[in-house]
Design a protein around this motif. Structure first.
Motif, PDB file in Angstrom:
ATOM      1  N   ASN A  76       0.565  -1.261  -0.269  1.00 25.90           N
ATOM      2  CA  ASN A  76       0.201  -0.003  -0.215  1.00 25.90           C
ATOM      3  C   ASN A  76       1.181   0.955   0.088  1.00 25.90           C
ATOM      4  O   ASN A  76       1.524   1.082   1.214  1.00 25.90           O
ATOM      5  CB  ASN A  76      -0.857  -0.157   1.042  1.00 25.90           C
ATOM      6  CG  ASN A  76      -1.511  -0.979   1.367  1.00 25.90           C
ATOM      7  OD1 ASN A  76      -3.234  -0.749   0.199  1.00 25.90           O
ATOM      8  ND2 ASN A  76      -2.269  -1.650   2.001  1.00 25.90           N
ATOM      9  N   LEU A  77       0.529   2.079  -0.960  1.00 18.71           N
ATOM     10  CA  LEU A  77       1.232   3.080  -1.025  1.00 18.71           C
ATOM     11  C   LEU A  77       0.570   4.331   0.144  1.00 18.71           C
ATOM     12  O   LEU A  77      -0.358   4.808   0.632  1.00 18.71           O
ATOM     13  CB  LEU A  77       1.566   3.677  -2.449  1.00 18.71           C
ATOM     14  CG  LEU A  77       1.498   2.750  -3.783  1.00 18.71           C
ATOM     15  CD1 LEU A  77       1.799   3.589  -4.551  1.00 18.71           C
ATOM     16  CD2 LEU A  77       3.723   2.647  -3.316  1.00 18.71           C
ATOM     17  N   GLN A  89      11.562   2.316  -8.106  1.00 17.63           N
ATOM     18  CA  GLN A  89      12.825   1.769  -7.392  1.00 17.63           C
ATOM     19  C   GLN A  89      12.565   0.238  -6.697  1.00 17.63           C
ATOM     20  O   GLN A  89      13.840  -0.856  -6.559  1.00 17.63           O
ATOM     21  CB  GLN A  89      12.218   2.064  -5.649  1.00 17.63           C
ATOM     22  CG  GLN A  89      12.549   4.046  -5.530  1.00 17.63           C
ATOM     23  CD  GLN A  89      12.940   3.969  -4.985  1.00 17.63           C
ATOM     24  OE1 GLN A  89      13.981   3.320  -3.910  1.00 17.63           O
ATOM     25  NE2 GLN A  89      11.539   5.318  -4.030  1.00 17.63           N
ATOM     26  N   LEU A  90      11.278  -0.263  -6.811  1.00 15.93           N
ATOM     27  CA  LEU A  90      11.126  -2.018  -6.457  1.00 15.93           C
ATOM     28  C   LEU A  90      11.978  -2.924  -8.023  1.00 15.93           C
ATOM     29  O   LEU A  90      12.665  -3.954  -8.713  1.00 15.93           O
ATOM     30  CB  LEU A  90       9.638  -2.171  -6.973  1.00 15.93           C
ATOM     31  CG  LEU A  90       8.959  -1.916  -6.008  1.00 15.93           C
ATOM     32  CD1 LEU A  90       7.504  -2.232  -6.088  1.00 15.93           C
ATOM     33  CD2 LEU A  90       8.988  -2.838  -4.387  1.00 15.93           C
ATOM     34  N   ILE A 131      11.243   1.931   1.522  1.00 20.06           N
ATOM     35  CA  ILE A 131      10.833   3.061   0.739  1.00 20.06           C
ATOM     36  C   ILE A 131      10.243   4.762   0.213  1.00 20.06           C
ATOM     37  O   ILE A 131       9.224   3.502   1.019  1.00 20.06           O
ATOM     38  CB  ILE A 131      10.157   2.106  -1.132  1.00 20.06           C
ATOM     39  CG1 ILE A 131      11.376   1.185  -1.756  1.00 20.06           C
ATOM     40  CG2 ILE A 131       9.471   3.344  -2.286  1.00 20.06           C
ATOM     41  CD1 ILE A 131      11.002   0.506  -2.763  1.00 20.06           C
ATOM     42  N   ASP A 132      10.792   5.030   0.675  1.00 21.19           N
ATOM     43  CA  ASP A 132       9.534   6.060   0.835  1.00 21.19           C
ATOM     44  C   ASP A 132       7.952   6.443   0.576  1.00 21.19           C
ATOM     45  O   ASP A 132       7.353   6.632   1.550  1.00 21.19           O
ATOM     46  CB  ASP A 132      10.238   7.618   0.667  1.00 21.19           C
ATOM     47  CG  ASP A 132      11.496   8.437   0.975  1.00 21.19           C
ATOM     48  OD1 ASP A 132      11.327   7.560   2.449  1.00 21.19           O
ATOM     49  OD2 ASP A 132      12.100   8.949   0.519  1.00 21.19           O
ATOM     50  N   GLU A 133       7.849   5.673  -0.624  1.00 17.34           N
ATOM     51  CA  GLU A 133       6.521   6.344  -0.568  1.00 17.34           C
ATOM     52  C   GLU A 133       5.729   4.973  -0.471  1.00 17.34           C
ATOM     53  O   GLU A 133       4.451   4.875  -0.365  1.00 17.34           O
ATOM     54  CB  GLU A 133       6.024   5.995  -2.899  1.00 17.34           C
ATOM     55  CG  GLU A 133       6.695   6.559  -3.106  1.00 17.34           C
ATOM     56  CD  GLU A 133       7.857   7.067  -3.269  1.00 17.34           C
ATOM     57  OE1 GLU A 133       9.189   6.034  -2.871  1.00 17.34           O
ATOM     58  OE2 GLU A 133       9.406   8.507  -3.795  1.00 17.34           O
ATOM     59  N   ILE A 134       5.759   3.942  -0.198  1.00 17.05           N
ATOM     60  CA  ILE A 134       5.064   2.854   0.324  1.00 17.05           C
ATOM     61  C   ILE A 134       4.926   2.911   2.015  1.00 17.05           C
ATOM     62  O   ILE A 134       5.774   3.440   2.923  1.00 17.05           O
ATOM     63  CB  ILE A 134       6.305   1.344   0.905  1.00 17.05           C
ATOM     64  CG1 ILE A 134       6.394   1.086  -1.030  1.00 17.05           C
ATOM     65  CG2 ILE A 134       5.296   0.182   1.583  1.00 17.05           C
ATOM     66  CD1 ILE A 134       7.075  -0.220  -1.049  1.00 17.05           C
ATOM     67  N   GLN A 135       3.714   2.692   2.140  1.00 22.39           N
ATOM     68  CA  GLN A 135       3.103   3.079   3.284  1.00 22.39           C
ATOM     69  C   GLN A 135       2.841   1.306   4.555  1.00 22.39           C
ATOM     70  O   GLN A 135       3.607   1.830   5.783  1.00 22.39           O
ATOM     71  CB  GLN A 135       1.589   3.126   3.485  1.00 22.39           C
ATOM     72  CG  GLN A 135       1.038   3.234   4.952  1.00 22.39           C
ATOM     73  CD  GLN A 135      -0.470   3.864   4.488  1.00 22.39           C
ATOM     74  OE1 GLN A 135      -1.350   2.565   4.140  1.00 22.39           O
ATOM     75  NE2 GLN A 135      -0.830   4.972   5.202  1.00 22.39           N
TER      76      GLN A 135
END
Lengths: 153, 153
Positions: A76-77, A89-90, A131-135
């Motif tokens: 979840n982002l 990034q992935l 990774i920053d965008e990942i919640q």
DNA sequence: TATGAAAGACCGCTCCC
DNA sequence: GGGAGCGGTCTTTCATA
């Protein structure tokens, strides 16, 4: 690419045989279907040009290479618009073999292979959850894969 | 199968090239790596016997064949012991291209390809949710697949 | 336009160094 | 691991319906 090329039974037979073994001799395909090797050749070329056959790959056994762990990770982002950056990034992680943008419980759904649970653990903590965008993430470990094939016609 | 064969850089180069294109001539592999074609042949044989190379397949583009819908379905069984029977039934559905026995939210996790949402709908209702052993399902539709590859070394 | 038959080139396999 | 020769396969071309 264009419109869908309408394949017939002969095409289907050829595809099925080549999916099973890409090195199947044309002569054998010809004999099985009661046509000439040239016909097989023409059909294969047509299937390639129609974009149906995209190439030939050898298949690797991940376990023989020591990759014993296969799992899926639902991601979840923080914000759906971060999708592109997260994927980029992935993409830099060789352990990630698939990534999908999905509807449902997760924004992104990926398939991952590692050599061990420990390696999966490290990957999750150090390279994915960082990774920053990942919640948040949710991991489904595959204990066995009884079905594994390409689409059948 | 036995113990994991320790591969070296040459093996890695060969595998990478053949995964990209199974028809890469041995002579080309030889030139790229500064060895003789015979050496390539020996290595490929070794990799086959180690069970690392399991075969060669042509790759199909599902979309060119009209299979526009790709999705994952998480399945919960009424009872975990029904696993075998459920898999056997799923195996009879050509649309199912993968099935995994997983830990986490679902007992079984499958990958499915259909020609349309309508076909997916019918498959779900008539062929999957009608399987006795299945209690509930959850569908994740893949809107795009930005990453799709074999394990990299 | 698609098929059938045959000739040539290329590749992979096997021997020996 | 390297080099050369044989066998097999793919590919191409031409003729045909």
């Amino acid at each position: 690419m264009a419109a869908h090329y309408q394949i017939d039974d002969l095409d289907r037979q050829i595809l099925a045989a080549l999916v099973d073994n890409a090195r199947t001799p044309y002569a054998e395909l010809a004999k099985l279907n009661g046509v000439s090797p040239a016909t097989i050749h023409v059909r294969v070329e047509k299937l390639k040009q129609a974009g149906i056959i995209t190439g030939a790959q050898i298949t690797l056994d991940p376990q023989a290479l020591g990759f014993d762990v296969c799992c899926f990770i639902g991601i979840n982002l923080k914000s759906a618009k971060d999708y592109g950056r997260a994927i980029a990034q992935l993409n830099g992680l060789p352990e990630v073999t698939e990534a999908h943008y999905t509807t449902g419980h997760y924004n992104i759904f990926i398939k991952v292979r590692t050599r061990s649970i420990e390696e999966l653990h490290q990957l999750l903590i150090n390279r994915i959850q960082s990774i920053d965008e990942i919640q948040s993430t949710e991991t489904l470990i595959s204990l066995s894969s009884p079905i594994q094939r390409q689409i059948s016609l």
